[in-house]
Design an enzyme around this catalytic site. Structure first.
Site, PDB file in Angstrom:
ATOM      1  N   LYS A   1     102.966  37.752   3.156  1.00  0.00           N
ATOM      2  CA  LYS A   1     102.787  38.965   2.267  1.00  0.00           C
ATOM      3  C   LYS A   1     104.385  39.057   1.697  1.00  0.00           C
ATOM      4  O   LYS A   1     104.393  39.436   0.410  1.00  0.00           O
ATOM      5  CB  LYS A   1     102.718  40.348   3.367  1.00  0.00           C
ATOM      6  CG  LYS A   1     101.052  40.255   3.642  1.00  0.00           C
ATOM      7  CD  LYS A   1     100.789  41.144   4.940  1.00  0.00           C
ATOM      8  CE  LYS A   1      99.280  40.971   5.194  1.00  0.00           C
ATOM      9  NZ  LYS A   1      98.889  41.522   6.494  1.00  0.00           N
TER      10      LYS A   1
ATOM     11  N   ASP B   1      96.574  48.949   3.115  1.00  0.00           N
ATOM     12  CA  ASP B   1      95.360  48.225   3.817  1.00  0.00           C
ATOM     13  C   ASP B   1      93.935  48.990   3.695  1.00  0.00           C
ATOM     14  O   ASP B   1      92.821  48.232   3.862  1.00  0.00           O
ATOM     15  CB  ASP B   1      95.452  48.145   5.273  1.00  0.00           C
ATOM     16  CG  ASP B   1      96.193  46.968   5.844  1.00  0.00           C
ATOM     17  OD1 ASP B   1      96.027  45.927   5.104  1.00  0.00           O
ATOM     18  OD2 ASP B   1      96.639  46.795   6.951  1.00  0.00           O
TER      19      ASP B   1
ATOM     20  N   GLN C   1     100.909  45.691  10.828  1.00  0.00           N
ATOM     21  CA  GLN C   1     100.300  44.146  10.904  1.00  0.00           C
ATOM     22  C   GLN C   1      99.529  44.235  12.440  1.00  0.00           C
ATOM     23  O   GLN C   1      99.971  44.675  13.461  1.00  0.00           O
ATOM     24  CB  GLN C   1     101.384  42.977  10.975  1.00  0.00           C
ATOM     25  CG  GLN C   1     100.866  41.791  11.268  1.00  0.00           C
ATOM     26  CD  GLN C   1      99.590  41.307  10.140  1.00  0.00           C
ATOM     27  OE1 GLN C   1     100.056  41.729   8.817  1.00  0.00           O
ATOM     28  NE2 GLN C   1      98.533  40.870  10.037  1.00  0.00           N
TER      29      GLN C   1
END
Ligand code: NDP
Length: 286
Positions: free
Chosen positions: A56, A123, A100
């Site tokens: 990322k 997300d 995460q």
């Protein structure tokens, strides 16, 4: 042996196109004094999570997006983590927030997702954004892997409206959201799961088959109609080798188009995260 190159939907190529578009957009926004910034919270030292977070960071670097990784021990308390999220919510210089997964067991994933400002939820997991998806809005932050699947279909000129689409898997991060995205695009969508009776009978009806199960090579040629488009979301590591949920050798000869593993859906997720971060930065200006 035939490699079916003519049938491959390459997430590697399409994700690169998207990252290049994002890079261009980020550069033109910078000229207007607008910046995009992604903050990632990483708990503990799980090797897979470290690799995902590193990728990322690299994606951000490539696109010109600022990134900050906040590393914390896996023993952090839920309260401390929620405080970090609150701080990031308030920080005007941060546009996207991602914690995460997987999280340590003593922390409620649901509470953490709820704590993230929906406008920074890159997300796309917050119930506000999920609800908007159900309402058919495309203006909010939508989950990255399902959006990546839609881009793969669109950029491969695969028509969706009126098609029989079967999604195997009903997780909150892949199966359910992609079901709604496909429905919104006027497909006739069926969703299957572990209690589905006669899985073969259902998947055989699919013009487009999306598989997100998490079991190596579970879908074989017997599940697939000749000419179907097959999207394999699965990432299964067996003896240090990656396998999809679809058995490529038996399915590729039947399919009209197919995504490989690796190099199919996988790279799309990060590209869509980059896209979402810029979207969040632009929304913050509204
Ligand atoms: P989950 O484990 O959350 O969900 C799996 C789904 O598959 C469940 O709905 C389950 O049914 C269903 N299922 C399990 N066994 C069967 C079966 N025998 N027949 C029919 N359905 C079955 O998985 P995820 O959605 O999180 O992930 C799926 C796969 O996609 C994994 O390999 C994961 O690594 C990969 N993935 C890849 C991403 C990428 O970026 N490429 C991103 C996210 C995931 P039930 O609900 O009844 O239990």
């Amino acid at each position: 042996m035939r490699n079916y190159e003519d049938k491959i939907i390459s997430g590697k190529i399409i994700s690169q196109q998207i990252k290049d578009e994002v890079k261009e957009e980020v550069a033109s926004l910078k000229e207007k004094g607008l910046y995009s910034h992604l903050a990632v919270v990483l708990l503990g030292d799980d090797p897979s999570s470290q690799v995902y977070v590193r990728n990322k960071e690299l994606g951000c670097e490539y696109c010109g997006i600022e990134s900050t990784v906040i590393r914390q021990s896996k023993d952090i308390t839920e309260k401390e983590l929620l405080q970090i999220v609150k701080g990031l919510n308030k920080d005007k210089k941060v546009h996207g927030i991602l914690v995460q997964m997987p999280m340590p067991e003593h922390i409620s994933k649901e509470k953490v997702i709820l704590a993230i400002d929906p406008m920074k939820d890159v997300d796309g997991f917050h119930p506000y954004n999920v609800g908007q998806l159900l309402y058919g809005s495309s203006d909010v932050l939508l989950p990255c892997t399902p959006s990546g699947i839609m881009e793969l279909l669109d950029r491969s000129d695969i028509a969706i409206a009126g098609k029989n689409v079967v999604v195997v898997g009903r997780s909150n991060i892949v199966g359910k959201p992609v079901f709604h995205m496909l429905l919104e695009r006027n497909a006739t969508v069926t969703i299957c799961h572990s209690k589905t009776k006669d899985l073969v009978g259902v998947t055989k009806q699919a013009d487009i088959l999306v598989v997100a199960i998490g079991k190596a090579n579970m879908i074989t040629g017997e599940h697939v109609k000749e000419g179907a488009v097959v999207i394999d979301v699965g990432v299964n590591r067996v003896n240090d080798k990656l396998y999809g949920d679809v058995e490529f050798e038996t399915v590729a000869p039947l399919a009209s188009r197919i995504t490989p593993v690796p190099g199919g859906v996988g790279p799309m997720t990060i590209a869509m995260l980059m896209k979402n971060t810029v979207k969040a930065a632009l929304n913050s200006e509204k």
